[in-house]
Motif scaffolding. Structure first.
Motif, PDB file in Angstrom:
ATOM      1  N   SER A 222       0.831  -1.208   0.000  1.00 47.23           N
ATOM      2  CA  SER A 222       0.000   0.000   0.000  1.00 47.23           C
ATOM      3  C   SER A 222       0.864   1.256   0.000  1.00 47.23           C
ATOM      4  O   SER A 222       0.481   2.293  -0.541  1.00 47.23           O
ATOM      5  CB  SER A 222      -0.955   0.000   1.198  1.00 47.23           C
ATOM      6  OG  SER A 222      -0.270   0.232   2.417  1.00 47.23           O
ATOM      7  N   PHE A 223       2.060   1.159   0.603  1.00 45.06           N
ATOM      8  CA  PHE A 223       3.006   2.269   0.553  1.00 45.06           C
ATOM      9  C   PHE A 223       3.703   2.337  -0.803  1.00 45.06           C
ATOM     10  O   PHE A 223       3.875   3.409  -1.379  1.00 45.06           O
ATOM     11  CB  PHE A 223       4.062   2.116   1.652  1.00 45.06           C
ATOM     12  CG  PHE A 223       3.528   2.309   3.045  1.00 45.06           C
ATOM     13  CD1 PHE A 223       2.780   3.416   3.374  1.00 45.06           C
ATOM     14  CD2 PHE A 223       3.784   1.377   4.033  1.00 45.06           C
ATOM     15  CE1 PHE A 223       2.293   3.598   4.653  1.00 45.06           C
ATOM     16  CE2 PHE A 223       3.299   1.545   5.316  1.00 45.06           C
ATOM     17  CZ  PHE A 223       2.550   2.660   5.630  1.00 45.06           C
ATOM     18  N   ILE A 228       4.982   4.993  -6.139  1.00 48.15           N
ATOM     19  CA  ILE A 228       5.014   4.934  -7.604  1.00 48.15           C
ATOM     20  C   ILE A 228       4.146   6.045  -8.201  1.00 48.15           C
ATOM     21  O   ILE A 228       4.555   6.751  -9.131  1.00 48.15           O
ATOM     22  CB  ILE A 228       4.539   3.553  -8.092  1.00 48.15           C
ATOM     23  CG1 ILE A 228       5.561   2.476  -7.723  1.00 48.15           C
ATOM     24  CG2 ILE A 228       4.300   3.562  -9.606  1.00 48.15           C
ATOM     25  CD1 ILE A 228       5.083   1.060  -7.973  1.00 48.15           C
ATOM     26  N   ALA A 229       2.942   6.207  -7.653  1.00 45.62           N
ATOM     27  CA  ALA A 229       2.010   7.198  -8.185  1.00 45.62           C
ATOM     28  C   ALA A 229       2.575   8.608  -8.105  1.00 45.62           C
ATOM     29  O   ALA A 229       2.513   9.382  -9.073  1.00 45.62           O
ATOM     30  CB  ALA A 229       0.679   7.109  -7.439  1.00 45.62           C
ATOM     31  N   MET A 230       3.116   8.957  -6.952  1.00 45.87           N
ATOM     32  CA  MET A 230       3.549  10.339  -6.744  1.00 45.87           C
ATOM     33  C   MET A 230       4.917  10.631  -7.376  1.00 45.87           C
ATOM     34  O   MET A 230       5.107  11.673  -7.999  1.00 45.87           O
ATOM     35  CB  MET A 230       3.591  10.643  -5.241  1.00 45.87           C
ATOM     36  CG  MET A 230       2.226  10.638  -4.574  1.00 45.87           C
ATOM     37  SD  MET A 230       1.116  11.948  -5.207  1.00 45.87           S
ATOM     38  CE  MET A 230       0.033  11.001  -6.290  1.00 45.87           C
ATOM     39  N   GLN A 327      -5.316   4.525   3.790  1.00 48.54           N
ATOM     40  CA  GLN A 327      -5.364   4.986   5.175  1.00 48.54           C
ATOM     41  C   GLN A 327      -6.181   4.052   6.052  1.00 48.54           C
ATOM     42  O   GLN A 327      -5.794   3.730   7.179  1.00 48.54           O
ATOM     43  CB  GLN A 327      -5.951   6.405   5.214  1.00 48.54           C
ATOM     44  CG  GLN A 327      -6.130   6.992   6.616  1.00 48.54           C
ATOM     45  CD  GLN A 327      -4.838   7.395   7.264  1.00 48.54           C
ATOM     46  OE1 GLN A 327      -4.067   6.534   7.680  1.00 48.54           O
ATOM     47  NE2 GLN A 327      -4.593   8.689   7.365  1.00 48.54           N
ATOM     48  N   SER A 328      -7.294   3.577   5.557  1.00 50.31           N
ATOM     49  CA  SER A 328      -8.150   2.693   6.345  1.00 50.31           C
ATOM     50  C   SER A 328      -7.476   1.348   6.595  1.00 50.31           C
ATOM     51  O   SER A 328      -7.575   0.789   7.699  1.00 50.31           O
ATOM     52  CB  SER A 328      -9.494   2.484   5.631  1.00 50.31           C
ATOM     53  OG  SER A 328     -10.174   3.709   5.482  1.00 50.31           O
ATOM     54  N   ILE A 329      -6.807   0.811   5.591  1.00 53.85           N
ATOM     55  CA  ILE A 329      -6.066  -0.444   5.777  1.00 53.85           C
ATOM     56  C   ILE A 329      -5.064  -0.300   6.909  1.00 53.85           C
ATOM     57  O   ILE A 329      -4.962  -1.142   7.802  1.00 53.85           O
ATOM     58  CB  ILE A 329      -5.359  -0.853   4.466  1.00 53.85           C
ATOM     59  CG1 ILE A 329      -6.373  -1.338   3.430  1.00 53.85           C
ATOM     60  CG2 ILE A 329      -4.319  -1.946   4.735  1.00 53.85           C
ATOM     61  CD1 ILE A 329      -5.776  -1.562   2.056  1.00 53.85           C
ATOM     62  N   VAL A 348       5.112  10.052   5.989  1.00 53.88           N
ATOM     63  CA  VAL A 348       6.353  10.248   5.237  1.00 53.88           C
ATOM     64  C   VAL A 348       6.158   9.845   3.783  1.00 53.88           C
ATOM     65  O   VAL A 348       6.601  10.530   2.854  1.00 53.88           O
ATOM     66  CB  VAL A 348       7.503   9.448   5.878  1.00 53.88           C
ATOM     67  CG1 VAL A 348       8.707   9.393   4.945  1.00 53.88           C
ATOM     68  CG2 VAL A 348       7.906  10.072   7.206  1.00 53.88           C
ATOM     69  N   VAL A 349       5.468   8.731   3.566  1.00 62.88           N
ATOM     70  CA  VAL A 349       5.224   8.264   2.199  1.00 62.88           C
ATOM     71  C   VAL A 349       4.256   9.187   1.464  1.00 62.88           C
ATOM     72  O   VAL A 349       4.513   9.624   0.346  1.00 62.88           O
ATOM     73  CB  VAL A 349       4.686   6.814   2.227  1.00 62.88           C
ATOM     74  CG1 VAL A 349       4.228   6.387   0.835  1.00 62.88           C
ATOM     75  CG2 VAL A 349       5.758   5.867   2.739  1.00 62.88           C
TER      76      VAL A 349
END
Length: 407
Positions: A222-223, A228-230, A327-329, A348-349
């Motif tokens: 999830s991190f 990758i996206a940002m 965030q929920s995970i 941080v991520v």
């Protein structure tokens, strides 16, 4: 439609409203500080360096602040971090008011502001599950995403007006005044002492949090997909250059570009009621992040302002849905005595990834030009997240655990 039940909890409602107001001011400063650095240097590379000024304090104080949040009263820590961020806002206002025109002082002010945010971010995230019931956590995160998105829409628009009418000092003044709402909400919180076993803040506590994440493929990925996206696709550092080249340096155009993604995020958050019903969230995260990359690439190929804004808004819808799931995970996986540390890593991520993305965008624009940096980043994001995400079977097959049926 969005689930508003968490707003029935008075403590959550106050902190939510405080964030709603203060994030408008943050959006004003985001557009103003990037434009000020551009006018001082006329270099997207220097605008991208703002990301590094944010990133280093985020890494250091985000991890440390998360560890502290697990060991002290979270209300007190939130107040301390808020005061640090407010002091930095007042400093950047002062440098603009007296006309210092020193880019390195701006970087220093941004770094101090980032330090305050690095403390308040994980602390606030760790507070949420203490204020609302477990089943309301995803809804609370959707509401928070709506706050951030509204601020990111209204802030740049107000910032454009402030820049056109009163210059940089007027824009920073808006942020300084609106930030008081967030500080007031923190002061009104109840005492939130640590629960469970308390670990002394320090390297060992941070390491325990990182170890916890590394042992969970779902949390770890999830991190990774967010990084990758940002890093690959975020084009924010390129907005001043695009405005200068294609839209005559118009502050209004810059405001629209800066707000475009958040416009989509507002729409996505408002209609997020279905998000909690998606069970295969691993595959779903891969899909929405690939969609984000494709939308960014399409925006980079567009020539009309409205079309660039429209494609970035589509990306914003994908981004806010991704944020709620991630965030929920994290919040529901983590025991309370580790939530601060894990929220520190999350922050941080989430906050550091865009800063690295700004640096990547500025550097690749200097090397390959504006279009190459923008479009290439979006395409690389879509391809990479599909390859990496599908390669981890635990993440690919992940389903949200369903509550046991009583009776």
């Amino acid at each position: 439609m969005i689930d508003t039940r968490p707003l029935g909890v008075p403590a959550f409602r106050r902190i939510w409203l405080g964030q709603a107001v203060s994030h408008v001011g943050v959006g004003v400063t985001v557009v103003a500080v990037g434009q000020q650095v551009w006018e001082l240097t006329h270099s997207s590379f220097y605008v991208g360096l703002l990301g590094m000024a944010n990133l280093i304090p985020l890494i250091v104080f985000g991890l440390w602040g998360g560890a502290v949040a697990d060991a002290v009263d979270r209300r007190k820590l939130l107040i301390v971090g808020s005061l640090i961020a407010w002091a930095a806002t007042l400093f950047i206002l002062g440098q603009a008011a007296i006309g210092m025109e020193n880019v390195w002082l701006i970087f220093a002010a941004v770094a101090v502001n980032s330090t305050g945010f690095a403390i308040t971010g994980p602390t606030r995230g760790a507070i949420i599950p203490r204020l609302v019931e477990r089943e309301l956590v995803p809804a609370a995160n959707a509401l928070n995403s709506l706050v951030y998105s509204i601020g990111a829409v209204a802030g740049p628009m107000i910032g454009a007006v402030a820049l056109a009418g009163g210059g940089f000092a007027a824009a920073y003044m808006v942020d300084a005044v609106l930030f008081t709402a967030s500080l007031y909400a923190a002061l009104k919180l109840p005492s939130l002492p640590p629960l469970g076993e308390v670990t002394r803040p320090g390297a060992r506590a941070v390491w325990e949090g990182l170890t916890f994440i590394s042992r969970s493929p779902v949390l770890l990925m999830s991190f990774v997909v967010d990084i990758i996206a940002m890093v690959f696709a975020l084009p924010r550092a390129l907005f001043p250059e695009l405005t200068d080249q294609s839209f005559g340096g118009s502050p209004t155009a810059l405001g629209w570009l800066t707000a475009a993604m958040a416009i989509g995020s507002v729409v996505g958050a408002l209609f997020s009621g279905w998000v909690s019903r998606v069970s295969r969230q691993g595959v779903a995260l891969i899909v929405v992040i690939a969609l984000w990359g494709v939308a960014v690439a399409a925006a980079g190929l567009a020539h009309d302002l409205w079309l660039v804004v429209a494609f970035m808004a589509v990306g914003g819808v994908a981004d806010v849905i991704s944020s709620v799931w991630r965030q929920s995970i994290l919040q529901l996986y983590a025991p309370d005595e580790m939530r601060g540390r894990l929220q520190g890593v999350f922050m941080v991520v989430v906050a550091g990834g865009p800063r690295l993305g700004e640096m990547r965008a500025g550097a690749t624009a200097a090397a390959f030009g504006l279009t190459g940096a923008w479009v290439g980043g979006g395409v690389a994001c879509a391809i990479t997240v599909i390859i990496v995400g599908l390669s981890v079977s635990g993440f690919r097959k992940f389903r949200v655990p369903q509550p046991a049926v009583q009776g």
